[in-house]
Design an enzyme around this catalytic site. Structure first.
Site, PDB file in Angstrom:
ATOM      1  N   TYR A 128       9.417 -42.584 -50.096  1.00 22.50           N
ATOM      2  CA  TYR A 128      10.686 -43.306 -49.973  1.00 22.50           C
ATOM      3  C   TYR A 128      10.655 -44.656 -50.669  1.00 22.50           C
ATOM      4  O   TYR A 128      11.692 -45.244 -50.910  1.00 22.50           O
ATOM      5  CB  TYR A 128      11.070 -43.490 -48.500  1.00 22.50           C
ATOM      6  CG  TYR A 128      12.123 -42.508 -48.058  1.00 22.50           C
ATOM      7  CD1 TYR A 128      11.954 -41.162 -48.333  1.00 22.50           C
ATOM      8  CD2 TYR A 128      13.267 -42.913 -47.408  1.00 22.50           C
ATOM      9  CE1 TYR A 128      12.895 -40.237 -47.952  1.00 22.50           C
ATOM     10  CE2 TYR A 128      14.225 -41.998 -47.018  1.00 22.50           C
ATOM     11  CZ  TYR A 128      14.033 -40.662 -47.289  1.00 22.50           C
ATOM     12  OH  TYR A 128      14.985 -39.755 -46.912  1.00 22.50           O
TER      13      TYR A 128
ATOM     14  N   LYS B 158      -2.357 -35.784 -44.310  1.00 21.70           N
ATOM     15  CA  LYS B 158      -3.066 -34.941 -45.279  1.00 21.70           C
ATOM     16  C   LYS B 158      -4.300 -35.722 -45.742  1.00 21.70           C
ATOM     17  O   LYS B 158      -4.614 -35.811 -46.931  1.00 21.70           O
ATOM     18  CB  LYS B 158      -2.070 -34.645 -46.421  1.00 21.70           C
ATOM     19  CG  LYS B 158      -2.457 -33.580 -47.359  1.00 21.70           C
ATOM     20  CD  LYS B 158      -2.370 -32.171 -46.821  1.00 21.70           C
ATOM     21  CE  LYS B 158      -2.930 -31.226 -47.845  1.00 21.70           C
ATOM     22  NZ  LYS B 158      -3.741 -30.145 -47.344  1.00 21.70           N
TER      23      LYS B 158
ATOM     24  N   ASP C 124      -0.664 -29.189 -43.347  1.00 20.84           N
ATOM     25  CA  ASP C 124      -0.434 -27.762 -43.615  1.00 20.84           C
ATOM     26  C   ASP C 124      -0.786 -26.914 -42.396  1.00 20.84           C
ATOM     27  O   ASP C 124      -0.064 -25.965 -42.039  1.00 20.84           O
ATOM     28  CB  ASP C 124      -1.179 -27.289 -44.871  1.00 20.84           C
ATOM     29  CG  ASP C 124      -2.582 -27.849 -44.963  1.00 20.84           C
ATOM     30  OD1 ASP C 124      -2.731 -29.059 -45.088  1.00 20.84           O
ATOM     31  OD2 ASP C 124      -3.532 -27.064 -44.870  1.00 20.84           O
TER      32      ASP C 124
ATOM     33  N   ASP D 182       9.545 -35.075 -43.694  1.00 23.08           N
ATOM     34  CA  ASP D 182      10.697 -34.396 -44.286  1.00 23.08           C
ATOM     35  C   ASP D 182      10.566 -32.890 -44.070  1.00 23.08           C
ATOM     36  O   ASP D 182      11.478 -32.216 -43.580  1.00 23.08           O
ATOM     37  CB  ASP D 182      10.704 -34.729 -45.784  1.00 23.08           C
ATOM     38  CG  ASP D 182      12.067 -34.573 -46.406  1.00 23.08           C
ATOM     39  OD1 ASP D 182      13.033 -34.338 -45.662  1.00 23.08           O
ATOM     40  OD2 ASP D 182      12.165 -34.686 -47.638  1.00 23.08           O
TER      41      ASP D 182
END
Ligand code: NAD
Length: 425
Positions: free
Chosen positions: A151, A221, A287, A311
């Site tokens: 962003y 992540k 994930d 998101d």
């Protein structure tokens, strides 16, 4: 009680009068038709709850196509200053103007007021069509970081002189030799700070404690992006252990105990924390988390995550419980108290003016707003009326087309039935 009074805030604590002025942005596309329904339902619920002792004075502020037509500006300065002054606002969806270097209006609103929390509660409404066998097990509150990561929007086009300069700097000054196709690469920079991560995670933990939730999961992540996403996880654990020491038990502490004293002792400490109702702070790789929310949704509760992960997770979770027609959202600043509550879907331009789509996302965003200002009775009436209509299978086309024996209602008729239910309840 027609004159309204401004909401004030001291150190982020709102002081709400009995007749607050609340600015609203109607929105583009289906915005005006869903806002009409929402405003009517809000006013009826307030009257039902407080018998005229409280009232909202709605003040329209312009943004999007309506603003552009009237003022030549997509987001007039006045809109930003009115929202800033009144602390709390609600908005329908806005078109993202294309071309001419425009930034998304939503992003501009969030960045101007530093609304660093994108808050999305996700729960199941009985009877809503869902792809899951047990959608009722999904009950999560997402805290998505709203100002950093992608962003921040630091990107340079392939072939631009900026990219050339940056690639040459990376090569010569930082010995970066991993860019596979340097002459045709675009570049993006992903800032993730300790301050930005801490304030988001602090808000998530405070919210979890206030609402007696079981856990906060840091989704990241960090196995690949060790300093940005990995930093988010590490700073989150450190903050939890430093600022909430007596109220939480972290997986980080568990790991340390296991390494120092063995698994048995670590398990005992974990069980003791659960018996004492301590908030569990854990983490998951993004994930794996997307698998987990499908396979073991009941194990997740409050989620704190970075912008891009958030998101994907928000939309995946919304789909699990019935899609974007019913997903509410809010953008908040936990320090100043500013909040903009909004439908999470877009303007659905192909349906504009057809009076067909579901106003529930905006209605439930309104329920979040009323909870936020402490008008819980109004929030409950709005939520219960939607629960009732869905259970009685009188719904808009997005649900009726997938529900056996359902009656399809227009957007405005759905609103009228909510109003009737609230008045009779
Ligand atoms: P969209 O959400 O507007 O529409 C996608 C599809 O979702 C629609 O075709 C419709 O089938 C369904 N849908 C949307 N709202 C619904 C509702 N209330 N009830 C039932 N079904 C609903 O997404 P898009 O087509 O990608 O975007 C259109 C415009 O909206 C773009 O300009 C985009 O930038 C903007 N947008 C704004 C916001 C926002 O203001 N917060 C969010 C997303 C997109």
């Amino acid at each position: 009680m027609s004159q309204g009074v401004k909401i004030e805030a001291h150190n982020g604590q709102l002081m709400v009068p009995v007749n607050p002025i609340i600015p609203f942005i109607e929105g583009d596309g289906i915005g005006p038709e869903i806002w009409q329904v929402a405003k009517k339902v809000f006013d009826v619920a307030i009257l039902k709850a407080y018998h005229g002792q409280r009232q909202v004075v709605w003040q329209e502020v312009l943004a999007g196509e309506k603003a552009f037509k009237q003022t030549g500006n997509w987001l007039p300065e006045e809109t930003l200053s009115v929202i800033k002054e009144h602390f709390v606002a609600i908005k329908g969806p806005l078109t993202t103007p294309i071309g001419g270097g425009f930034r998304s209006l939503n992003v501009t609103l969030r960045q101007t007021l530093d609304l660093y929390i994108c808050y999305r509660p996700v729960r199941y409404f009985n009877g809503v069509p869902s792809p899951l066998r047990h959608p009722e097990l999904t009950d999560m509150m997402i805290f998505r970081e709203n100002t950093e990561d992608i962003y921040a929007g630091i990107e340079f086009a392939a072939g631009s002189s900026e990219v050339e300069q940056l690639i040459s700097y990376l090569k010569t000054e930082l010995s970066v030799d991993k860019i596979r196709f340097p002459s045709t690469s675009a570049l993006g920079i992903k800032p993730v700070s300790k301050e930005g991560s801490e304030r988001l995670i602090r808000s998530a933990i405070e919210h979890a404690l206030k609402h007696q939730r079981k856990s906060v999961t840091l989704v990241h992540k960090g196995n690949i992006m060790k300093f940005t996403e990995g930093g988010f996880k590490q700073w989150g654990y450190e903050l939890a252990e430093r600022e909430f020491a007596n109220q939480v038990f972290t997986w980080n502490t568990y790991d340390q105990l296991r390494k120092q004293h063995g698994k048995e002792l670590a398990d005992q400490a974990y069980q003791k924390a659960q018996v004492e109702n301590k908030l569990i702070i854990k983490d998951r790789i993004a994930d794996i988390f997307l698998q987990e929310i499908l396979i073991h949704p009941a194990e997740y509760d409050v989620i704190a995550t970075l912008n891009l992960n958030g998101d994907y997770i928000s939309d995946a979770l919304a789909a699990q419980v019935g899609g974007i027609g019913i997903a509410p959202g809010a953008n908040l600043n936990g320090v100043t108290g500013h909040g903009i509550f909004e439908a999470t879907h877009g303007t659905a331009p192909e349906f504009a003016g057809l009076n067909k789509l579901n106003p529930s996302s905006l209605l439930l965003s309104g329920a979040l707003l009323f909870d936020y200002i402490g008008w819980h009775e109004v929030a409950n009436l709005i939520t219960k009326s939607i629960e009732h209509l869905i259970e009685s299978k009188r719904v808009t086309v997005d649900f009726s087309s997938q529900m056996e024996g359902a009656t399809e209602l227009s957007c405005s008729d759905f609103g009228e039935e909510l109003v009737k239910w609230i008045q009779l309840s």
